[in-house]
Design a protein around this motif. Sequence first.
Motif, PDB file in Angstrom:
ATOM      1  N   UNK A  63       0.835  -1.206   0.000  1.00 30.52           N
ATOM      2  CA  UNK A  63       0.000   0.000   0.000  1.00 30.52           C
ATOM      3  C   UNK A  63       0.876   1.264   0.000  1.00 30.52           C
ATOM      4  N   UNK A  64       0.556   2.148  -0.928  1.00 28.20           N
ATOM      5  CA  UNK A  64       1.260   3.433  -1.038  1.00 28.20           C
ATOM      6  C   UNK A  64       0.267   4.573  -0.821  1.00 28.20           C
ATOM      7  N   UNK A  69       3.745  16.118  -1.642  1.00 26.83           N
ATOM      8  CA  UNK A  69       5.111  15.595  -1.702  1.00 26.83           C
ATOM      9  C   UNK A  69       5.428  14.674  -0.520  1.00 26.83           C
ATOM     10  N   UNK A  70       4.522  14.631   0.458  1.00 31.06           N
ATOM     11  CA  UNK A  70       4.798  13.825   1.653  1.00 31.06           C
ATOM     12  C   UNK A  70       4.385  12.368   1.437  1.00 31.06           C
ATOM     13  N   UNK A  71       5.412  11.519   1.322  1.00 28.19           N
ATOM     14  CA  UNK A  71       5.127  10.095   1.124  1.00 28.19           C
ATOM     15  C   UNK A  71       4.946   9.454   2.495  1.00 28.19           C
ATOM     16  N   UNK A  89       2.879  -0.020  16.100  1.00 28.61           N
ATOM     17  CA  UNK A  89       3.729   0.971  16.760  1.00 28.61           C
ATOM     18  C   UNK A  89       4.521   1.721  15.701  1.00 28.61           C
ATOM     19  N   UNK A  90       5.151   2.798  16.115  1.00 32.18           N
ATOM     20  CA  UNK A  90       5.990   3.554  15.189  1.00 32.18           C
ATOM     21  C   UNK A  90       6.054   4.993  15.651  1.00 32.18           C
ATOM     22  N   UNK A  91       7.087   5.714  15.220  1.00 35.25           N
ATOM     23  CA  UNK A  91       7.233   7.098  15.659  1.00 35.25           C
ATOM     24  C   UNK A  91       6.028   7.945  15.275  1.00 35.25           C
ATOM     25  N   UNK A  92       5.853   9.036  15.990  1.00 36.95           N
ATOM     26  CA  UNK A  92       4.757   9.959  15.716  1.00 36.95           C
ATOM     27  C   UNK A  92       4.866  10.490  14.284  1.00 36.95           C
ATOM     28  N   UNK A  93       3.755  10.559  13.597  1.00 34.05           N
ATOM     29  CA  UNK A  93       3.720  11.097  12.245  1.00 34.05           C
ATOM     30  C   UNK A  93       4.128  10.101  11.178  1.00 34.05           C
ATOM     31  N   UNK A  94       4.250   8.833  11.553  1.00 29.60           N
ATOM     32  CA  UNK A  94       4.751   7.845  10.602  1.00 29.60           C
ATOM     33  C   UNK A  94       3.629   7.203   9.776  1.00 29.60           C
TER      34      UNK A  94
END
Length: 304
Positions: A63-64, A69-71, A89-94
């Motif tokens: 999935x893309x 411009x923000x991928x 889980x994952x960093x904020x904004x990921x």
Amino acid sequence: MSRSAPPAPPLPPAMPGPVAVPTQPASRPQLQMAPRATHIDRRPDSQSESTWDKDAVIELLDVHKAFGALRVLDGVTCRIPRGEITVLMGPSGTGKSVLLRHIVGLLPPDAGDIFVDQRDVPKLNERDLLALRRGIGMLFQDGALFSSMNLFDNVAFPLRQHTSKGEGEVREIVMEHLVEVGLAGAEKRMPNELSGGMRKRAGFARALVMEPSILLFDEPDSGLDPVRTTLLCDLIREISKKYNATSIVVSHDVGAVRRFADNIGILYKGKMRQFGTQHEVELSQDEFVHQFFNASSEGPLGMD
Ligand SMILES: Nc1ncnc2c1ncn2[C@@H]1O[C@H](COP(=O)(O)OP(=O)(O)OP(=O)(O)O)[C@@H](O)[C@H]1O
Ligand SMILES: [Mg+2]
């Protein structure tokens, strides 16, 4: 769990529409799952089973998604096992919230496939999307209560909107779920009269009233004190198991995640950096996964 209830009913059958819903994706890209742990001591319990072996109810395949411009999602692939709790889980904004919004069809992918109970989500028409969403309970990051309605009306909203149940039955169902989340007695309060934890639990009750077979929780534990975080996590585990639901929980709280996750996906830089059982993720040799899962200051992830 003190009392047992019949498992939640499966999603209603996909309604006939102009789009053929394949039962399996035509081509499957390489899954980025955790490598099978053949070189390690496997636990004798179910945690030694790999997510590879499990029946998936939600599948994301390559999935893309970009906003200008923000991928944000750059080839995310994962399979969410049926009847289990999977933590994201994952960093904020990921892109964790963005990923959840794709699963319920609130955002379309730029490319890739999303299947929920074998339905091709991006190809569903409005009517079929609504049918899909009736089988999914979603707790949004901010609770998303309607500020003009009291707690009772907020929780009753999906029943009044999507079913033809009479008010007596609505009251019975709403009160049952308010008791379940510990909010009995507060039903006349307006959202601004509730604490943050109460708002979360109210959103939780609202997510449950349709008896969904899939539950999506976006940071149910954020802004709560440690005791309430633990209690809410226990409640999520208890209710997910009680209803035999497939749950995805977005959480930053490693301690809480260790308590309730069957599987863990770690999203980083648009990709599912690791996806596997909690046991597999604990044993990961990947330095980013190791740093993130252990909430360590040492590793490739800095404040930037
Ligand atoms: N509708 C949108 N339009 C434009 N940009 C968006 C939109 N939704 C999300 N984004 C951007 O996509 C990125 C990922 O957002 P997302 O909310 O999924 O992050 P997250 O991983 O949930 O972060 P957090 O842990 O802080 O909640 C962010 O940079 C955000 O600004
Ligand atoms: Mg988010």
